[in-house]
Write a protein that holds these residues in place. Structure first.
Motif, PDB file in Angstrom:
ATOM      1  N   ASP A 258       0.882  -1.166   0.000  1.00  9.32           N
ATOM      2  CA  ASP A 258       0.000   0.000   0.000  1.00  9.32           C
ATOM      3  C   ASP A 258       0.918   1.214   0.000  1.00  9.32           C
ATOM      4  N   ALA A 259       1.111   1.805  -1.180  1.00 12.16           N
ATOM      5  CA  ALA A 259       2.190   2.776  -1.366  1.00 12.16           C
ATOM      6  C   ALA A 259       1.901   4.148  -0.769  1.00 12.16           C
ATOM      7  N   CYS A 260       0.633   4.496  -0.590  1.00 13.60           N
ATOM      8  CA  CYS A 260       0.260   5.809  -0.045  1.00 13.60           C
ATOM      9  C   CYS A 260      -0.831   5.559   0.993  1.00 13.60           C
ATOM     10  N   ALA A 261      -0.437   5.098   2.168  1.00 12.58           N
ATOM     11  CA  ALA A 261      -1.362   4.356   3.018  1.00 12.58           C
ATOM     12  C   ALA A 261      -2.178   5.163   4.023  1.00 12.58           C
ATOM     13  N   ALA A 262      -1.658   6.265   4.553  1.00 12.49           N
ATOM     14  CA  ALA A 262      -2.358   6.952   5.657  1.00 12.49           C
ATOM     15  C   ALA A 262      -3.744   7.433   5.207  1.00 12.49           C
ATOM     16  N   PRO A 263      -4.725   7.405   6.110  1.00 11.70           N
ATOM     17  CA  PRO A 263      -4.653   7.044   7.539  1.00 11.70           C
ATOM     18  C   PRO A 263      -4.777   5.562   7.827  1.00 11.70           C
ATOM     19  N   SER A 284       2.802  -0.984   4.382  1.00 10.95           N
ATOM     20  CA  SER A 284       2.125   0.307   4.228  1.00 10.95           C
ATOM     21  C   SER A 284       3.125   1.440   4.380  1.00 10.95           C
ATOM     22  N   LEU A 285       3.136   2.321   3.399  1.00  7.88           N
ATOM     23  CA  LEU A 285       4.114   3.407   3.384  1.00  7.88           C
ATOM     24  C   LEU A 285       3.428   4.762   3.541  1.00  7.88           C
ATOM     25  N   ASP A 286       4.090   5.639   4.280  1.00  3.00           N
ATOM     26  CA  ASP A 286       3.699   7.043   4.305  1.00  3.00           C
ATOM     27  C   ASP A 286       4.919   7.879   4.629  1.00  3.00           C
ATOM     28  N   LEU A 287       4.882   9.120   4.174  1.00  2.00           N
ATOM     29  CA  LEU A 287       6.025  10.015   4.311  1.00  2.00           C
ATOM     30  C   LEU A 287       6.218  10.513   5.740  1.00  2.00           C
ATOM     31  N   ASN A 290       3.960  10.613  12.071  1.00  2.00           N
ATOM     32  CA  ASN A 290       2.686  10.647  12.803  1.00  2.00           C
ATOM     33  C   ASN A 290       1.595   9.871  12.076  1.00  2.00           C
ATOM     34  N   LYS A 291       1.669   9.836  10.760  1.00  2.00           N
ATOM     35  CA  LYS A 291       0.676   9.083  10.000  1.00  2.00           C
ATOM     36  C   LYS A 291       0.952   7.576  10.055  1.00  2.00           C
ATOM     37  N   ILE A 292       2.220   7.209  10.173  1.00  2.00           N
ATOM     38  CA  ILE A 292       2.546   5.797  10.374  1.00  2.00           C
ATOM     39  C   ILE A 292       1.962   5.322  11.700  1.00  2.00           C
ATOM     40  N   ARG A 293       2.062   6.159  12.726  1.00  2.00           N
ATOM     41  CA  ARG A 293       1.476   5.805  14.021  1.00  2.00           C
ATOM     42  C   ARG A 293      -0.044   5.672  13.915  1.00  2.00           C
ATOM     43  N   LEU A 294      -0.656   6.507  13.102  1.00  3.54           N
ATOM     44  CA  LEU A 294      -2.101   6.433  12.905  1.00  3.54           C
ATOM     45  C   LEU A 294      -2.489   5.111  12.238  1.00  3.54           C
ATOM     46  N   ILE A 295      -1.721   4.697  11.249  1.00  5.93           N
ATOM     47  CA  ILE A 295      -1.960   3.402  10.593  1.00  5.93           C
ATOM     48  C   ILE A 295      -1.849   2.274  11.607  1.00  5.93           C
ATOM     49  N   ASP A 306      -0.752  -8.229  13.038  1.00  7.73           N
ATOM     50  CA  ASP A 306       0.161  -9.239  12.479  1.00  7.73           C
ATOM     51  C   ASP A 306       0.262  -9.170  10.960  1.00  7.73           C
ATOM     52  N   GLN A 307      -0.762  -8.603  10.317  1.00 10.20           N
ATOM     53  CA  GLN A 307      -0.758  -8.530   8.854  1.00 10.20           C
ATOM     54  C   GLN A 307      -0.163  -7.235   8.322  1.00 10.20           C
ATOM     55  N   VAL A 308       0.083  -6.259   9.199  1.00 11.34           N
ATOM     56  CA  VAL A 308       0.455  -4.911   8.748  1.00 11.34           C
ATOM     57  C   VAL A 308       1.893  -4.575   9.127  1.00 11.34           C
ATOM     58  N   ASN A 309       2.660  -4.146   8.136  1.00 11.15           N
ATOM     59  CA  ASN A 309       4.024  -3.668   8.337  1.00 11.15           C
ATOM     60  C   ASN A 309       4.079  -2.225   7.839  1.00 11.15           C
ATOM     61  N   ALA A 310       3.958  -1.264   8.767  1.00 12.11           N
ATOM     62  CA  ALA A 310       3.911   0.150   8.388  1.00 12.11           C
ATOM     63  C   ALA A 310       5.308   0.758   8.472  1.00 12.11           C
ATOM     64  N   GLN A 311       5.713   1.439   7.389  1.00 13.26           N
ATOM     65  CA  GLN A 311       7.057   2.016   7.319  1.00 13.26           C
ATOM     66  C   GLN A 311       6.987   3.467   6.854  1.00 13.26           C
TER      67      GLN A 311
END
Length: 448
Positions: A258-263, A284-287, A290-295, A306-311
């Motif tokens: 998910d290249a532009c993931a937030a929120p 899941s990527l976001d620039l 704070n938006k990574i924390r929201l994800i 367990d299914q989500v790897n936010a970076q």
């Protein structure tokens, strides 16, 4: 008697002054005021209605005010106050005109000087005597459409060019209708039928979406305060936005980007369909951190950690981290002008321009170029936006395909076969179709 600082009209003027003068976000300003001032339900509703209604109809209100103001130089808050009064006269006609007038004059007296009070009094009394001037005075049809729908001329021109006069008029008029609240059911934890029943037990009425298989439209009640929301059984997401992931035909063992993931709404929608024990995962990527924390918070609430790897990452730089042919499916829900969301964010219509759209088109292409090599052969990049401008939609898709002959455009399909009889491979949901947000989805398959 002095007007109360907890008066709904007083507070609405303050919010609108900040939004129009400082370009503050209307939803954030409104929420802050609602949280810090003790208002009855009726006053909360009135204040919200005035704020969003004025922003939706600002060009119209200015057109009606112009003959009464002429060349007078007035402070921003005074203009805002006059907008709010005329909006209530015209669009909230159940409110007594005398009550609107008296409180508006009281606000002018409290916020300004005697001269300001006299000016506001004179303009409002003159407006009530003479009424709003006709749009027929505008001889240019597009200018008349711009003013009557309160949409900037460049947007009117763009939509007429992209969709034709008749469709553009329907779309422009739909932007000023109230937006409904939609939620998505978390199918990893429950079913649509069970959620409808659970919400009904909390006096929340919801009906199945016409568009999205797992979507509900909330007719009444506060779903955000429900136990279903607290337990992660539902999350707020518009019907049309749910179709992007729905169209991806995901399997439990897939590696998804998910290249532009937030929120994180679409990230969690993807995650619901993945099985971490079979290797299924969404990156899941976001620039912004704070938006990574929201994800991550959204994933936690919905039991999908367990299914989500936010970076934290600029998706245009995925080549620095990920190998080619890494992902089975990729979603690029790209940054866009957001024209499909004008009912929810009315002020953005005045802040956007044709140049903004062209700039975003270039960013969209940069993101697609960056992720293209990361999809496996036979995999699909789902490219979506919440705008209606074809330059950012079909125009971006065409430009990408011209530079990437190893991809082909295939028809986007949804569970409920939304607009399946269309002639195009891409899918555009107009806000005038069923009252959802406007949305665009395309499916780009890597063929070699």
């Amino acid at each position: 008697m002095a007007i109360s600082k907890n008066n709904a009209r007083w507070l609405a003027v303050g919010v609108l002054d900040r939004v129009t003068k400082q370009h503050a976000y209307s939803n954030l300003q409104l929420n802050q005021v609602l949280q810090t001032h003790p208002l009855s339900d009726a006053d909360r509703h009135l204040m919200t209605n005035i704020v969003y209604g004025v922003l939706q109809h600002k060009l119209t209100l200015d057109y009606w005010l112009e003959p009464f103001i002429g060349r007078k130089k007035i402070d921003n808050w005074v203009r805002v106050l006059l907008w709010t009064a005329i909006y209530q006269y015209h669009y909230l006609d159940r409110l007594p005109a005398y009550a609107v007038t008296n409180e508006s004059i009281d606000i002018a007296k409290a916020k300004g000087n005697p001269g300001t009070r006299r000016l506001v009094t004179g303009i409002l009394h003159a407006f009530l005597r003479k009424g709003a001037r006709s749009f027929d005075e505008l001889k240019d049809p597009r200018e008349r459409l711009s003013v009557s729908t309160s949409e900037p001329r460049w947007l009117v021109d763009n939509l007429v060019h992209d969709y034709g006069q008749a469709v553009a008029e329907k779309v422009l008029n739909s932007f000023n209708r109230p937006a409904h609240l939609a939620v998505r059911v978390n199918t990893a934890l429950t079913t649509v039928t069970k959620v409808i029943s659970a919400l009904a037990n909390e006096k929340i009425e919801a009906r199945p979406s016409q568009l999205a298989a797992n979507g509900l439209v909330v007719e009444s009640g506060n779903v955000l305060a429900s136990s279903a929301f607290a337990k992660g059984l539902v999350t707020v997401q518009d019907e049309s936005a749910q179709l992007a992931v729905e169209s991806m035909d995901l399997q439990p063992d897939m590696k998804v980007l998910d290249a532009c993931a937030a929120p994180g709404g679409k990230t969690t929608q993807i995650a619901e369909q993945l099985d971490p024990e079979k290797g299924g995962q969404v990156t899941s990527l976001d620039l912004h951190a704070n938006k990574i924390r929201l994800i991550q918070r959204n994933a936690q609430r919905m039991g999908l950690v367990d299914q989500v790897n936010a970076q934290q990452m600029d998706s245009r730089k995925v080549g620095q981290i990920f190998d080619d042919n890494t992902f089975d499916a990729i979603l690029v829900d790209a940054p866009c002008s957001g024209i499909g969301l004008l009912r929810r964010k009315p002020e953005i219509r005045y802040d956007k321009s044709r140049a903004d759209s062209e700039h975003l088109h270039r960013i969209q292409l940069e993101i697609l170029d960056a992720v293209a090599a990361k999809i496996k052969k036979g995999g699909i990049i789902t490219y979506s936006t919440c705008t209606l401008l074809k330059r950012e939609n079909d125009g971006t898709v065409r430009a990408f395909l011209q530079d990437h002959p190893d991809f082909k455009l295939i028809k986007t399909r949804t569970v409920r076969e939304v607009k399946d009889d269309r002639a195009t491979a891409t899918l555009t949901i107009l806000p005038s179709d069923v009252g959802s947000d406007g949305f665009f989805i395309s499916s780009l398959c890597r063929i070699r």
